[in-house]
Design an enzyme around this catalytic site. Structure first.
Site, PDB file in Angstrom:
ATOM      1  N   HIS A 203      -7.666  51.950  13.842  1.00 50.79           N
ATOM      2  CA  HIS A 203      -9.074  51.733  14.206  1.00 50.79           C
ATOM      3  C   HIS A 203     -10.040  51.972  13.042  1.00 50.79           C
ATOM      4  O   HIS A 203     -11.240  51.722  13.176  1.00 50.79           O
ATOM      5  CB  HIS A 203      -9.462  52.580  15.422  1.00 50.79           C
ATOM      6  CG  HIS A 203      -9.564  54.056  15.174  1.00 50.79           C
ATOM      7  ND1 HIS A 203     -10.777  54.698  15.083  1.00 50.79           N
ATOM      8  CD2 HIS A 203      -8.625  55.008  15.023  1.00 50.79           C
ATOM      9  CE1 HIS A 203     -10.557  55.992  14.895  1.00 50.79           C
ATOM     10  NE2 HIS A 203      -9.261  56.209  14.856  1.00 50.79           N
ATOM     11  N   THR A 242       7.672  54.172  25.024  1.00 50.67           N
ATOM     12  CA  THR A 242       7.627  52.720  24.827  1.00 50.67           C
ATOM     13  C   THR A 242       6.534  52.368  23.823  1.00 50.67           C
ATOM     14  O   THR A 242       5.392  52.815  23.953  1.00 50.67           O
ATOM     15  CB  THR A 242       7.349  52.018  26.174  1.00 50.67           C
ATOM     16  OG1 THR A 242       8.409  52.377  27.068  1.00 50.67           O
ATOM     17  CG2 THR A 242       7.283  50.508  26.027  1.00 50.67           C
ATOM     18  N   CYS A 327     -15.919  62.761  13.564  1.00 52.60           N
ATOM     19  CA  CYS A 327     -14.753  63.188  14.337  1.00 52.60           C
ATOM     20  C   CYS A 327     -15.004  64.533  14.991  1.00 52.60           C
ATOM     21  O   CYS A 327     -14.373  64.886  15.967  1.00 52.60           O
ATOM     22  CB  CYS A 327     -13.534  63.311  13.438  1.00 52.60           C
ATOM     23  SG  CYS A 327     -13.105  61.747  12.704  1.00 52.60           S
TER      24      CYS A 327
HETATM   25  N1  PLP Z   1      -7.606  62.076   9.125  1.00 58.58           N
HETATM   26  C1  PLP Z   1      -8.759  61.592   8.666  1.00 58.58           C
HETATM   27  C2  PLP Z   1      -9.051  61.670   7.203  1.00 58.58           C
HETATM   28  C3  PLP Z   1      -9.673  61.017   9.540  1.00 58.58           C
HETATM   29  O1  PLP Z   1     -10.831  60.543   9.067  1.00 58.58           O
HETATM   30  C4  PLP Z   1      -9.375  60.971  10.922  1.00 58.58           C
HETATM   31  C5  PLP Z   1     -10.364  60.434  11.867  1.00 58.58           C
HETATM   32  O2  PLP Z   1     -11.488  60.230  11.549  1.00 58.58           O
HETATM   33  C6  PLP Z   1      -8.140  61.475  11.353  1.00 58.58           C
HETATM   34  C7  PLP Z   1      -7.291  62.026  10.425  1.00 58.58           C
HETATM   35  C8  PLP Z   1      -7.750  61.413  12.785  1.00 58.58           C
HETATM   36  O3  PLP Z   1      -7.566  60.076  13.171  1.00 58.58           O
HETATM   37  P1  PLP Z   1      -7.363  59.665  14.681  1.00 58.58           P
HETATM   38  O4  PLP Z   1      -8.541  60.190  15.424  1.00 58.58           O
HETATM   39  O5  PLP Z   1      -7.277  58.184  14.673  1.00 58.58           O
HETATM   40  O6  PLP Z   1      -6.104  60.307  15.154  1.00 58.58           O
END
Ligand code: PLP
Length: 395
Positions: A203, A242, A327
């Site tokens: 994504h 799966t 995040c």
């Molecule tokens: N690592 C990094 C550097 C990220 O920027 C992110 C999400 O922003 C992640 C890990 C975690 O990714 P996901 O939420 O797709 O598991």
């Protein structure tokens, strides 16, 4: 109605039209289970899965047997940190990470500490750079893993992955690279860089959410990672469950398109550089973080001093920006990345991330450039702190 402008592409990206077109038949027409080889629909699914694996391996310049599909970077990070810790107990319990890793890494390390892991946190300088000589000095005989990201999600600062990989190879220590922000924005050829383990999420490059890969290099002395999910033998018995074929097909399409288009990095870099040059000229007491180190071409971490980024964002409801890490934006805490780079809490809270993608246009940048300085001027006019700054009473 005002057009919505999306400039939070490090958080997630829109699925590209071509990606959706490619993956959508796998929901209702080609819905077979790749493990059901007894019938045509299942065999067709298995062939699509193999094709996706082959296409991704071609972009990353690795072998298709080195690719394991899963739900994305968080799962990969948990799998690797916990799985290496479990399997290399005889070698040691020492893991090295940087202080600016993603929370998925840092929180996982906290859990492992409760189980006896010894974690060394490598500091970064004010630009977000690590010291390679400090890394070399920190690696010990009982170091089981070095976990350093390729690109930081907040500042875009790049770690020298080529040098880190070479150092780890020389010291016979596994190197796990979280390349979640890097892949899809810049090329990475695994045949040229001895990274042992790498993860990504689709994504982040116009693929669907909830799917990613874990790459584990095939070596003469095989890398041991204990599986996180035990199940029906999928992914060479390494990741049960799966496979989510529509998402995997979409991820392969998104990555292939990105690579074919040279990651559109020149176009994106031009948008970003123009934005940075103009915004810093138009807003007094503003600057860009990590501007002096190699950075992702799409990321700007802008500091607008003496204001809260959240306050600015609330004045621009039709523009998607991010205050600190998207995040972890559920938390109001200032960004751990910016604090690790030596910023004060006040400055960290004044940081606004603008992250571009190939879907952004020069018109959108022009709109942001027209609106943002006015918002800042208005907010500062109402701010007693800014009055004191103007009067030279505080800095
Ligand atoms: N690592 C990094 C550097 C990220 O920027 C992110 C999400 O922003 C992640 C890990 C975690 O990714 P996901 O939420 O797709 O598991």
């Amino acid at each position: 109605m005002q057009k919505y402008i999306y400039l939070d592409n490090n958080s997630t990206t829109a699925v590209r039209h071509e990606v959706w077109e490619t993956m959508s038949p796998y929901f209702q027409e080609y819905y077979g289970n790749p493990a059901s080889l007894q019938h045509a629909l299942g065999r067709q699914a298995a062939a699509a899965l193999l094709q996706a694996r082959t296409d991704i391996a071609a972009v990353l310049h690795c072998q298709k047997q080195e690719i394991f599909f899963n739900s994305g970077a968080t799962e990969s990070i948990n799998t690797v940190l916990k799985g290496v810790f479990q399997r290399y107990a005889l070698k040691g319990k020492h893991i090295i990470v940087s202080t600016t890793e993603h929370k998925a890494v840092l929180n996982c390390c906290e859990e492992l500490q409760k189980l006896g892991a010894e974690i060394s946190y490598l500091p970064v300088d004010e630009q977000g750079a690590i010291s390679l000589s400090l890394l070399a000095a920190t690696i010990r005989k009982d170091t089981i893993l070095v976990c350093l990201m390729a690109a930081n999600n907040e500042t875009g600062a790049l770690h020298p992955i080529q040098e880190i990989a070479a150092l780890c190879q020389a010291k016979d220590c596994l190197y796990f690279c979280d390349a979640t922000q890097y892949i899809g924005k810049l090329p990475l050829f695994l045949e040229h860089i001895p990274i042992d383990i790498l993860c990504l999420s689709a994504h982040k490059f116009h693929g669907p959410k909830g799917v990613g890969i874990l790459y584990i290099r095939r070596k003469s002395k095989p890398i041991q990672v204990h599986p996180l999910l035990h199940g029906g033998g999928q992914e060479l018995n390494f990741r049960g469950g799966t496979q989510n074929l529509p998402l995997i097909v979409g991820m392969a399409k998104a990555l292939t398109l990105a690579a074919e288009e040279g990651y559109n990095s020149t176009y994106i870099r031009e948008l970003r550089d123009y934005f940075e040059q103009e915004i810093c000229a138009r807003i007094p007491a503003s600057h860009i973080i990590s501007q002096d180190v190699p950075r992702l071409p799409n990321t700007s971490m802008l500091v607008v001093e003496h204001l809260l980024a959240t306050e600015i964002m609330s004045q621009l409801p039709h523009i998607a920006l991010a205050a600190g890490s998207a995040c972890s934006s559920a938390s109001r805490a200032p960004s751990h990345v910016l604090l690790a780079q030596g910023m004060t809490i006040e400055k960290a809270k004044a940081s606004l991330r603008v992250s571009f993608s190939m879907l952004n246009t020069a018109d959108e940048v022009a709109t942001l450039l027209a609106l943002l300085p006015n918002v800042v001027e208005r907010l500062r006019a109402q701010s007693p702190i800014w009055q004191l700054v103007q009067a030279g009473i505080i800095r």
